[in-house]
Design a protein around this motif. Structure first.
Motif, PDB file in Angstrom:
ATOM      1  N   VAL A  41      28.062   9.111 -11.370  1.00  0.00           N
ATOM      2  CA  VAL A  41      27.796   8.292 -12.546  1.00  0.00           C
ATOM      3  C   VAL A  41      28.005   9.160 -13.775  1.00  0.00           C
ATOM      4  N   LYS A  42      28.988   8.794 -14.614  1.00  0.00           N
ATOM      5  CA  LYS A  42      29.310   9.547 -15.822  1.00  0.00           C
ATOM      6  C   LYS A  42      28.782   8.809 -17.041  1.00  0.00           C
ATOM      7  N   SER A  43      29.047   9.360 -18.209  1.00  0.00           N
ATOM      8  CA  SER A  43      28.517   8.757 -19.432  1.00  0.00           C
ATOM      9  C   SER A  43      29.113   7.387 -19.715  1.00  0.00           C
ATOM     10  N   SER A  47      32.290   6.790 -10.550  1.00  0.00           N
ATOM     11  CA  SER A  47      33.287   7.062  -9.518  1.00  0.00           C
ATOM     12  C   SER A  47      32.920   6.252  -8.287  1.00  0.00           C
ATOM     13  N   PHE A  48      33.913   5.610  -7.663  1.00  0.00           N
ATOM     14  CA  PHE A  48      33.622   4.644  -6.600  1.00  0.00           C
ATOM     15  C   PHE A  48      34.672   4.743  -5.499  1.00  0.00           C
ATOM     16  N   VAL A  49      34.183   4.673  -4.244  1.00  0.00           N
ATOM     17  CA  VAL A  49      35.057   4.674  -3.074  1.00  0.00           C
ATOM     18  C   VAL A  49      34.800   3.400  -2.277  1.00  0.00           C
ATOM     19  N   TYR A  50      35.857   2.626  -2.013  1.00  0.00           N
ATOM     20  CA  TYR A  50      35.708   1.393  -1.245  1.00  0.00           C
ATOM     21  C   TYR A  50      35.361   1.699   0.204  1.00  0.00           C
ATOM     22  N   SER A  51      34.651   0.789   0.836  1.00  0.00           N
ATOM     23  CA  SER A  51      34.269   0.947   2.240  1.00  0.00           C
ATOM     24  C   SER A  51      35.527   1.070   3.112  1.00  0.00           C
ATOM     25  N   GLY A  52      35.527   2.069   3.981  1.00  0.00           N
ATOM     26  CA  GLY A  52      36.657   2.272   4.883  1.00  0.00           C
ATOM     27  C   GLY A  52      37.815   3.022   4.260  1.00  0.00           C
ATOM     28  N   GLU A  53      37.667   3.478   3.024  1.00  0.00           N
ATOM     29  CA  GLU A  53      38.734   4.215   2.344  1.00  0.00           C
ATOM     30  C   GLU A  53      38.233   5.573   1.880  1.00  0.00           C
ATOM     31  N   ASP A  54      39.181   6.443   1.499  1.00  0.00           N
ATOM     32  CA  ASP A  54      38.837   7.773   1.017  1.00  0.00           C
ATOM     33  C   ASP A  54      39.179   7.969  -0.456  1.00  0.00           C
ATOM     34  N   LEU A  55      40.068   7.127  -0.991  1.00  0.00           N
ATOM     35  CA  LEU A  55      40.523   7.285  -2.370  1.00  0.00           C
ATOM     36  C   LEU A  55      39.409   6.926  -3.349  1.00  0.00           C
ATOM     37  N   GLU A  56      39.216   7.790  -4.346  1.00  0.00           N
ATOM     38  CA  GLU A  56      38.146   7.591  -5.329  1.00  0.00           C
ATOM     39  C   GLU A  56      38.695   6.916  -6.581  1.00  0.00           C
ATOM     40  N   TYR A  57      38.016   5.900  -7.052  1.00  0.00           N
ATOM     41  CA  TYR A  57      38.406   5.158  -8.253  1.00  0.00           C
ATOM     42  C   TYR A  57      37.373   5.386  -9.358  1.00  0.00           C
TER      43      TYR A  57
END
Length: 282
Positions: A41-43, A47-57
């Motif tokens: 959690v930034k200002s 940052s979020f990763v979908y279930s079953g995936e590794d890529l961070e959004y």
């Protein structure tokens, strides 16, 4: 056999329930739900990763309604606006600024370009006139803080607001979304009116004399040089309006540019900005 089927069914239900309970659910302002894991959690974003995936959004906080964490805790960032409200022109927008934070700040929207030359109605030309206006505000005004056009355009892009969508929104809603007290909305009517061609020529002579015993003979050589140039002519009209974050018009002008060069719109915009409420010629 029937009992085994029931047992396996219960086990599948329990496994599914436990898996879902371990997910974080991000509720977006546009109604979407994103399930996965909040990793940071930034200002201004998470940052979020979908279930079953590794890529961070990365998801902007200004677009998030709330997060239901797997622990059972809920964190609310923005309230969902009532879609039936006439001032809510875009369901994705959210006002996160206060009146105090917006005080004396001004933003310029990309200009609407009207022209009989299709190449001038491009997004690039809209932003070029927008930047010209912003630069004029930097140079010719005081007491207002300019939001850089790149920041303005990024906020509009994140909220899926193009020129067509912005034209349907109330100026007050746009100003509040951008986090400014004043918003500049303008249009440029630039019509191609034809071209003029100019030409010139010059002739030179080179004499040569030949002498002999009986007579004087002379011969000459003629050289002619020609050149031509052409100019493109345009008729320009600038309409410029400034609204505050309450929707009140504080400045509205319309002026036809003097001259026929395409860049004459810059001079016209400079003239109008100098005579705005914060301009140097006010």
């Amino acid at each position: 056999m029937k009992n085994l089927t029931i047992v396996f069914g219960l086990l599948f239900f329990l496994i599914t329930s436990v898996s879902q309970a371990q997910e974080d659910i991000v509720h977006m302002l546009n109604g979407d739900e994103k399930k996965g894991k909040v990793t940071a959690v930034k200002s201004d974003a998470i940052s979020f990763v979908y279930s079953g995936e590794d890529l961070e959004y990365e998801l902007k906080k200004q677009n998030i309604h709330k997060i239901d964490f797997a622990s059972g805790r809920t964190e609310v960032y923005n309230q969902v606006q009532n879609s039936s409200s006439p001032s809510n022109a875009n369901a994705n927008t959210a006002v996160t600024s206060t009146a105090a934070e917006r005080k004396n700040k001004i933003a310029v929207l990309p200009f609407k370009i009207i022209s009989n030359n299709a190449s001038l109605t491009s997004e690039g030309m809209m932003e070029e006139v927008q930047n010209t206006t912003a630069n004029s505000i930097r140079s010719n005004t005081s007491q207002v803080i300019l939001q850089d056009p790149s920041e303005t355009n990024a906020i509009l892009y994140e909220n899926n607001i193009g020129e067509a969508e912005a034209s349907k929104m109330r100026p007050a809603d746009i100003a509040q979304l951008l986090g400014v007290e004043f918003v500049v909305i303008g249009s440029a009517n630039i019509d191609y009116t034809g071209s003029n061609t100019y030409g010139s020529s010059r002739t030179t002579y080179k004499d040569k004399q030949e002498r002999d015993r009986d007579s004087r003979k002379s011969s000459g050589k003629e050289n002619t040089y020609s050149s031509s140039s052409s100019t493109e002519n345009y008729s320009t009209n600038i309409n410029l309006k400034i609204f505050n974050d309450e929707g009140r018009s504080v400045y509205s002008v319309d002026r036809t540019g003097i001259g026929t060069n395409l860049n004459k719109y810059e001079t016209t915009i400079s003239y109008l900005i100098k005579r705005s409420p914060w301009g140097s010629k006010r």
